[in-house]
Every structure is written in C-alpha cells, then in structure tokens.
Design a protein around this motif. Structure first.
Motif, short mmCIF file in Angstrom:
data_model
loop_
_atom_site.label_atom_id
_atom_site.label_comp_id
_atom_site.label_asym_id
_atom_site.label_seq_id
_atom_site.Cartn_x
_atom_site.Cartn_y
_atom_site.Cartn_z
N ASP A 144 0.82 -1.21 0.00
CA ASP A 144 0.00 0.00 0.00
C ASP A 144 0.85 1.26 0.00
OD1 ASP A 144 -2.32 -1.47 0.00
OD2 ASP A 144 -2.56 -1.42 2.18
N TYR A 181 -1.61 4.48 -5.95
CA TYR A 181 -0.81 4.97 -4.81
C TYR A 181 -0.91 6.49 -4.69
CZ TYR A 181 3.60 6.36 -2.51
OH TYR A 181 4.55 6.94 -1.71
N ARG A 184 -4.12 7.40 -3.20
CA ARG A 184 -4.16 7.11 -1.76
C ARG A 184 -3.50 8.22 -0.96
NH1 ARG A 184 -3.38 1.95 -3.22
NH2 ARG A 184 -1.11 1.92 -2.95
#
Length: 201
Positions: A144, A181, A184
């Motif tokens: 993540d 990514y 995020r």
C-alpha cells in the motif's frame, strides 16, 4: 519551527510530514528566482545553497536537505510512526528508499524542468525514469505504501516528486499501481491540508 518553502517544490515533502506528525510550525514562501522570501528577506542568509527546503529549529539551528529534515521531524514525533526506530533494519530500508527517491527520481524528474537541456538528453532521461517507475510500480503492486502497510516520510517525498510528472511529460498514470498509490496519498487529510496551504488544491 519554521519551514521555508516554494509551492509544489520538494519542500512539499517536509511540509506534509510536519502536518502528519502534528508539529506546530510557521512557514515562509521563497521566490527561487530572486532568492527572496515573501517578507523581502535574503533567503541565502537562511540557506546559502539558495534552494528549498530549509527548516529553522526552535534552537535557531537550520536543517537543509529534505531527506534529513523529514527524518528529524519523524524522530521528534515518534507517536506518529512516520519512520522506524533508529538503528533498526527498517530504518536503513527507509534511508535506502529516501536515497532512491532523491537520486533516481528527484534529480532526474526535476532535471526535466531545465529549458536549456537538449531534447535528445531529455528523451534519454525519460527512458531512465521509465525504468525506475516500472520498478516502483511493481513494488507498489504488493504494498500500500513504499515501506509496506503504513504511511512514512518516504511516501511524502515520492508523492511530491512524482507529482511533477504532469509538468515535464512523465506520465505516472501509465502505471496502474503508481496511479492508485498517488490517489491514496492525495486522499490523506494532512496531505490535502498541505496542498491547500500551498495553493495547489
């Protein structure tokens, strides 16, 4: 503490970390062309190198260079867990990623802003950048965040540098894991605060 910054420059990385760590701080904008601060002061008196970031500590000491600043800020707010403990293998992994970002991404993507660079040289640089992005995309397909499951100071730096891609013809969105990514990181409340404070959102 006081952060000297220029909107969207690499100083965005410590700016994000300051907010993520919950530090109290002031900011002053720097014109990188004139080397003057917003208040009209000579920025080279703060940082003789003439570029951002610079962080003036409460002691009056000045720290420069983003990777050093973000580690200092993380260590001053251990509860925020923005960097592994000093001396641990994970801390050396963090430094490994910070070095990768500064040498392989920052300098190459940042170098494309140079209008005097010949077109052929820019294409060679972009080919090298593509290889680095492919590597990072594969890593983020399994993680993540750069360091795994948790946001760290490295993510603030990677996010900042990859954000320059749209201005210099480096299409980060061509890499699906990198694209996800970036979304995020951009969605984090403290990152949004930093972007808004710099007039970038």
């Amino acid at each position: 503490m006081k952060l000297y910054y220029s909107p969207g420059a690499c100083s965005l990385s410590p700016h994000i970390v300051l907010r993520e760590a919950g530090h109290t701080f002031d900011m002053e904008q720097v014109d990188l062309g004139t080397k003057k601060t917003k208040s009209g002061a000579d920025y080279t008196k703060v940082n003789p190198k003439g570029y951002v970031p610079a962080l003036v500590l409460d002691t009056g000491d000045v720290l420069t260079e983003g990777p050093a600043i973000v580690q200092y800020l993380a260590d001053k707010a251990p509860a925020a867990k923005l960097a592994p403990a000093n001396g641990s293998l994970d801390r050396y992994r963090l430094q490994e990623w910070l070095n990768f970002t500064t040498s392989e991404l920052h300098k190459s993507i940042g170098g494309l802003f140079n209008d005097k660079l010949p077109a052929e040289a820019k294409e060679i640089m972009k080919a090298g950048i593509a290889q680095r992005l492919k590597f990072l995309d594969a890593h983020l397909a399994k993680n993540d965040y750069v360091m795994g499951k948790e946001f760290s100071v490295v993510d603030a730096y990677v996010f900042t540098v990859l954000g320059w891609g749209k201005w210099v013809g480096v299409d980060v969105e061509a890499y699906p894991s990198l694209k996800a990514y970036m979304g995020r990181i951009a969605g984090r409340p403290k990152v949004q605060e930093a972007l808004k404070a710099e007039g970038l959102a």
